[in-house]
Design a protein around this motif. Sequence first.
Motif, short mmCIF file in Angstrom:
data_model
loop_
_atom_site.label_atom_id
_atom_site.label_comp_id
_atom_site.label_asym_id
_atom_site.label_seq_id
_atom_site.Cartn_x
_atom_site.Cartn_y
_atom_site.Cartn_z
N ASP A 111 -7.51 86.63 26.16
CA ASP A 111 -7.04 87.81 25.43
C ASP A 111 -8.18 88.63 24.83
N ASP A 112 -9.42 88.14 24.95
CA ASP A 112 -10.53 88.85 24.29
C ASP A 112 -11.13 89.94 25.17
N TRP A 113 -10.78 89.99 26.46
CA TRP A 113 -11.22 91.07 27.34
C TRP A 113 -10.00 91.80 27.87
N LYS A 114 -10.01 93.14 27.69
CA LYS A 114 -8.86 93.93 28.10
C LYS A 114 -9.32 95.19 28.82
N VAL A 115 -8.42 95.74 29.62
CA VAL A 115 -8.67 97.00 30.29
C VAL A 115 -7.43 97.87 30.11
N SER A 116 -7.63 99.16 29.92
CA SER A 116 -6.48 100.05 29.69
C SER A 116 -6.79 101.44 30.22
N PHE A 117 -5.72 102.18 30.46
CA PHE A 117 -5.81 103.56 30.94
C PHE A 117 -4.97 104.44 30.03
N ASP A 118 -5.52 105.62 29.70
CA ASP A 118 -4.81 106.58 28.84
C ASP A 118 -4.73 107.93 29.54
N ALA A 119 -3.63 108.62 29.31
CA ALA A 119 -3.44 109.98 29.82
C ALA A 119 -2.82 110.81 28.72
N GLY A 120 -3.31 112.03 28.56
CA GLY A 120 -2.77 112.88 27.50
C GLY A 120 -3.34 114.27 27.58
N ALA A 121 -3.18 115.00 26.49
CA ALA A 121 -3.62 116.39 26.43
C ALA A 121 -4.30 116.66 25.10
N PHE A 155 -10.46 105.78 30.89
CA PHE A 155 -10.50 104.34 31.20
C PHE A 155 -11.22 103.64 30.06
N ARG A 156 -10.64 102.53 29.59
CA ARG A 156 -11.24 101.79 28.48
C ARG A 156 -11.46 100.32 28.85
N LEU A 157 -12.64 99.84 28.58
CA LEU A 157 -12.98 98.43 28.73
C LEU A 157 -13.21 97.86 27.33
N THR A 158 -12.39 96.87 26.94
CA THR A 158 -12.33 96.44 25.55
C THR A 158 -12.71 94.97 25.40
N LYS A 159 -13.48 94.67 24.34
CA LYS A 159 -13.81 93.30 23.95
C LYS A 159 -13.38 93.08 22.51
N THR A 160 -12.61 92.02 22.28
CA THR A 160 -12.19 91.67 20.92
C THR A 160 -13.31 90.89 20.24
N ILE A 161 -13.78 91.42 19.12
CA ILE A 161 -14.89 90.78 18.40
C ILE A 161 -14.39 89.61 17.54
N PHE A 162 -13.28 89.84 16.84
CA PHE A 162 -12.65 88.75 16.06
C PHE A 162 -11.17 89.03 15.94
#
Length: 360
Positions: free
Chosen positions: A297-307, A353-360
């Motif tokens: 759960d400490d590494w995640k990837v996500s995509f966002d779309a908006g205006a 595009f977001r590449l996420t790492k959970t620090i704590f």
Amino acid sequence: MKKILCLAFIASLTLSVKAQSQDSLKLKILNESEQSEYIPVFQYWKEHNIFQHLDVSLTAGTSGIGLDVASPVGDYVQVRAGYEFMPHFNKTLKFNLTVGGQPARRYDEDGNRIPTKFDTMKEFLYQFTHYDVEDHVDMIGTPTMNNFKFLVDVFPLKNNKHWHVTAGFYWGPSQFARAENSTEAMVSLLSVGLYNSMYEKVENGEPLLDLSEFVPGLSIDIPQNLADKFLSYGRLGFSLGTFKHDVVDNKGVLHQTGERYILEPDEDGMVRVKAKSNAFKPYLGFGYGGRLIKKRDDWKVSFDAGAMFWGGTPDLYTHEGINLTKDVENIGGQVGDYVDIFKAFKVYPVLTFRLTKTIF
């Protein structure tokens, strides 16, 4: 027997004190009872999952590349803050020269080049300056977008934390792009400025050179036949359509409706255009995210779309202060194509595009 009773009494006191100590350390959740008790702030945050985790993300998309941090403020809401900037890259645009409002290049039905007024002026300027003037000027367009952002993600589905909707804002400099003439175009622009300077002297009936400050009564006039040619040909510049309305300043009307807009180099021999929007830009969007690595759960990837709502049609100001998107119409050529693109986007599309790492 007395010793046994004494030991039993002491043991009961010890258990009683220990039980009371444990009860005093146990805090009740806020609003659990009608009694009003003080709940430490950090205890409340922990019980309600507020700022108990920190995510750091690398982002890349249409609004640039950047870094943001995120933390929950409940089980279904998180806040994000970060910074994004657009890497600089160049796009070449061509501004075509005109003489007296007529194009420098003309072709017949068979595609053959037809002699124009510009060809005559080009030869004249070459004899006068020994510089070859091009019939167009290359403009180098560069994005300069950079913004701070503050966003709130809401996870509306109780049993599905993958989807989220987002609201917030971007804030940064109002200028998000610029275009300036290339270095190679400087010779042509200086020649255009020289020609227009001579044209103004002819139009105002002034001598080509006034040397009376050094030698009393000495001045060099432009021959009448050459002066007549100047007046018949008109000014050199870049034709950028016609004015949609009167353009006025504190001195009166500068340009009338329907008048052709001829852009000329500034005092530095440069041609500049700046693209601007509102500095504060609200944002609405949605996204989807999940694990990058299975069972972690400490590494995640996500995509966002908006205006990004940047305040309606953006402004394209020339160095003369004319707004190409609102003051001018019927702009032709490659420049007109780009102006039309800017007019079409009342909001700025954001894909990230977001590449996420959970620090704590």
